[in-house]
Structures are given as structure tokens and as C-alpha cells.
Scaffold this motif. Sequence first.
Motif, PDB file in Angstrom:
ATOM      1  N   UNK A  18       0.815  -0.979   0.175  1.00  0.00           N
ATOM      2  CA  UNK A  18      -0.021  -0.104  -0.133  1.00  0.00           C
ATOM      3  C   UNK A  18       0.732   1.198  -0.168  1.00  0.00           C
ATOM      4  N   UNK A  19       1.928   1.289   0.770  1.00  0.00           N
ATOM      5  CA  UNK A  19       2.988   2.392   0.879  1.00  0.00           C
ATOM      6  C   UNK A  19       3.456   2.519  -0.523  1.00  0.00           C
ATOM      7  N   UNK A  20       3.964   1.359  -1.175  1.00  0.00           N
ATOM      8  CA  UNK A  20       4.705   1.626  -2.363  1.00  0.00           C
ATOM      9  C   UNK A  20       3.755   2.263  -3.277  1.00  0.00           C
ATOM     10  N   UNK A  21       2.610   1.597  -3.307  1.00  0.00           N
ATOM     11  CA  UNK A  21       1.386   2.274  -4.280  1.00  0.00           C
ATOM     12  C   UNK A  21       1.161   3.623  -3.989  1.00  0.00           C
ATOM     13  N   UNK A  22       0.968   4.135  -3.004  1.00  0.00           N
ATOM     14  CA  UNK A  22       0.627   5.627  -2.800  1.00  0.00           C
ATOM     15  C   UNK A  22       1.895   6.397  -3.027  1.00  0.00           C
ATOM     16  N   UNK A  23       2.985   6.082  -2.687  1.00  0.00           N
ATOM     17  CA  UNK A  23       4.290   6.803  -2.887  1.00  0.00           C
ATOM     18  C   UNK A  23       4.149   6.926  -4.579  1.00  0.00           C
ATOM     19  N   UNK A  24       4.226   5.741  -5.315  1.00  0.00           N
ATOM     20  CA  UNK A  24       4.206   5.805  -6.597  1.00  0.00           C
ATOM     21  C   UNK A  24       3.130   7.019  -7.281  1.00  0.00           C
ATOM     22  N   UNK A  25       1.925   6.803  -6.699  1.00  0.00           N
ATOM     23  CA  UNK A  25       1.088   7.790  -7.449  1.00  0.00           C
ATOM     24  C   UNK A  25       1.049   9.036  -6.953  1.00  0.00           C
ATOM     25  N   UNK A  26       1.674   9.167  -5.537  1.00  0.00           N
ATOM     26  CA  UNK A  26       1.996  10.717  -5.387  1.00  0.00           C
ATOM     27  C   UNK A  26       3.223  11.238  -6.098  1.00  0.00           C
ATOM     28  N   UNK A  60      -4.287  -1.006  10.877  1.00  0.00           N
ATOM     29  CA  UNK A  60      -2.978  -1.786  11.286  1.00  0.00           C
ATOM     30  C   UNK A  60      -1.328  -1.134  10.871  1.00  0.00           C
ATOM     31  N   UNK A  61      -1.696   0.271  11.174  1.00  0.00           N
ATOM     32  CA  UNK A  61      -0.367   1.231  11.127  1.00  0.00           C
ATOM     33  C   UNK A  61       0.594   0.688  11.468  1.00  0.00           C
ATOM     34  N   UNK A  62       0.653   0.091  12.556  1.00  0.00           N
ATOM     35  CA  UNK A  62       1.662  -0.267  13.729  1.00  0.00           C
ATOM     36  C   UNK A  62       2.550  -1.039  12.868  1.00  0.00           C
ATOM     37  N   UNK A  63       2.220  -1.777  11.715  1.00  0.00           N
ATOM     38  CA  UNK A  63       3.077  -2.795  10.967  1.00  0.00           C
ATOM     39  C   UNK A  63       3.909  -1.845   9.791  1.00  0.00           C
ATOM     40  N   UNK A  64       4.015  -0.636   9.891  1.00  0.00           N
ATOM     41  CA  UNK A  64       4.555   0.453   8.868  1.00  0.00           C
ATOM     42  C   UNK A  64       5.542   1.008   9.799  1.00  0.00           C
ATOM     43  N   UNK A  65       6.806   1.407   9.089  1.00  0.00           N
ATOM     44  CA  UNK A  65       7.763   2.227   9.786  1.00  0.00           C
ATOM     45  C   UNK A  65       7.513   3.549   9.560  1.00  0.00           C
ATOM     46  N   UNK A  66       7.094   4.463  10.591  1.00  0.00           N
ATOM     47  CA  UNK A  66       6.903   5.881  10.432  1.00  0.00           C
ATOM     48  C   UNK A  66       8.109   6.278   9.834  1.00  0.00           C
ATOM     49  N   UNK A  67       9.177   6.127   9.900  1.00  0.00           N
ATOM     50  CA  UNK A  67      10.254   6.882   9.049  1.00  0.00           C
ATOM     51  C   UNK A  67      10.161   6.804   7.729  1.00  0.00           C
ATOM     52  N   UNK A  68       9.352   5.631   7.348  1.00  0.00           N
ATOM     53  CA  UNK A  68       9.261   5.235   5.764  1.00  0.00           C
ATOM     54  C   UNK A  68       8.244   6.163   5.274  1.00  0.00           C
ATOM     55  N   UNK A  71       9.129   9.743   4.958  1.00  0.00           N
ATOM     56  CA  UNK A  71       9.994  10.112   3.698  1.00  0.00           C
ATOM     57  C   UNK A  71       9.445  10.001   2.504  1.00  0.00           C
ATOM     58  N   UNK A  72       8.343   9.009   2.296  1.00  0.00           N
ATOM     59  CA  UNK A  72       7.758   8.699   0.820  1.00  0.00           C
ATOM     60  C   UNK A  72       6.433   9.476   0.671  1.00  0.00           C
ATOM     61  N   UNK A  77       4.602  16.276   0.577  1.00  0.00           N
ATOM     62  CA  UNK A  77       3.136  17.040   1.306  1.00  0.00           C
ATOM     63  C   UNK A  77       3.967  18.346   1.804  1.00  0.00           C
ATOM     64  N   UNK A  78       4.619  18.219   2.744  1.00  0.00           N
ATOM     65  CA  UNK A  78       5.048  19.264   3.713  1.00  0.00           C
ATOM     66  C   UNK A  78       5.915  20.174   2.869  1.00  0.00           C
ATOM     67  N   UNK A  79       6.694  19.598   1.670  1.00  0.00           N
ATOM     68  CA  UNK A  79       7.307  20.701   0.989  1.00  0.00           C
ATOM     69  C   UNK A  79       6.482  21.681   0.008  1.00  0.00           C
ATOM     70  N   UNK A  80       5.383  20.882  -0.466  1.00  0.00           N
ATOM     71  CA  UNK A  80       4.072  21.560  -1.066  1.00  0.00           C
ATOM     72  C   UNK A  80       3.661  22.761   0.032  1.00  0.00           C
ATOM     73  N   UNK A  81       3.376  22.158   1.163  1.00  0.00           N
ATOM     74  CA  UNK A  81       2.759  23.220   2.452  1.00  0.00           C
ATOM     75  C   UNK A  81       3.656  24.492   2.446  1.00  0.00           C
ATOM     76  N   UNK A  82       5.225  24.094   2.593  1.00  0.00           N
ATOM     77  CA  UNK A  82       5.789  25.114   2.880  1.00  0.00           C
ATOM     78  C   UNK A  82       6.094  25.961   1.778  1.00  0.00           C
ATOM     79  N   UNK A  83       5.990  25.580   0.600  1.00  0.00           N
ATOM     80  CA  UNK A  83       6.052  26.529  -0.522  1.00  0.00           C
ATOM     81  C   UNK A  83       4.657  27.320  -0.573  1.00  0.00           C
ATOM     82  N   UNK A  84       3.438  26.836  -0.200  1.00  0.00           N
ATOM     83  CA  UNK A  84       2.458  27.558  -0.095  1.00  0.00           C
ATOM     84  C   UNK A  84       2.303  28.544   1.115  1.00  0.00           C
TER      85      UNK A  84
END
Length: 142
Positions: A18-26, A60-68, A71-72, A77-84
Motif C-alpha cells: 500500500x505504501x509503495x502504491x501511494x508513494x508511486x501515485x504521489x 494496522x498502521x503499527x506494521x509500517x515504519x513511521x520513518x518510511x 520520507x515517502x 506534502x510538507x514541501x508543498x505546504x512550505x511552498x504555499x
Amino acid sequence: YRYFANRDALLHALLEDALDDMAIRLGEAEIDLATVPEGVDRAARALVGTSSKYAFLAHEAKHVEPDEVEERLAAPLRALFRRGIADGTLRGDLSEEELGRLFGGLLQAAVQMTAQGAVGAERAAAMASSVFLDGAAAAPTG
């Protein structure tokens, strides 16, 4: 379960996918090349559309690394908000982190509405980005 040692291993694999898919789409949304409002719209469409098929994993978010996730998904999104914030499109009295949490909450609500069949993914994404931009817009000066 045939291919995984246990339930946790299966959930971890599903969440990584799911994370891979979301990162690719983003990434494909190219939010860094769009205006801030268009970037918010693109991000909402990419993330709500992708997340909707993984809604059953929301608890089930406990199964994903927060750092990942940071980063992904969060960093672009924060860069977009910083620009805004810098160009005056978004409110300067909220930090990029605060805007990120608010946007994330709207996206979660949009995914839930989609998963429950209340609205389609496109409409849910449009509602989330519209509410975010209207509520996060810079106050008129003068």
C-alpha cells in the motif's frame, strides 16, 4: 497465510505494498511542479484513490515504519505546504506540520467515506482538497 510466517508478516507485506502504491501515485502526481492549489488537488486524488483499496488496513498502521511514511508521503506534502506558506497561498499562522496533520485528517475522512460507499473516490478527494484549501487559504490583506 501459505506465503507468510504469520498474520503480522502478511499485514506488514500488505501495508508495504500500500505504501509503495501511494508513494508511486504521489510521485506521478508531480505536486512539486504544480501550483499549490493544483498540487493539493493532485495529492488528494492520488492518495484517496490509492488508499481506498487499502482502507481495510487502516487500523494496522503499527506494521509500517513511521520513518518510511515520513520520507515517502509526508515529506513531499510538507514541501508543498512550505511552498504555499512562502508564496502566501496558505496561511502563515500554521506550520507545514500542522497543515500536514489537518490535510491527513481530511484524507482519512475521504477514504472512510469512499470505503463506506458514501461517495466515489474522485468526489471524496475533491471535497477534502476543497475543504483544506478554503480553510487554509491566506486571509485577504488590505
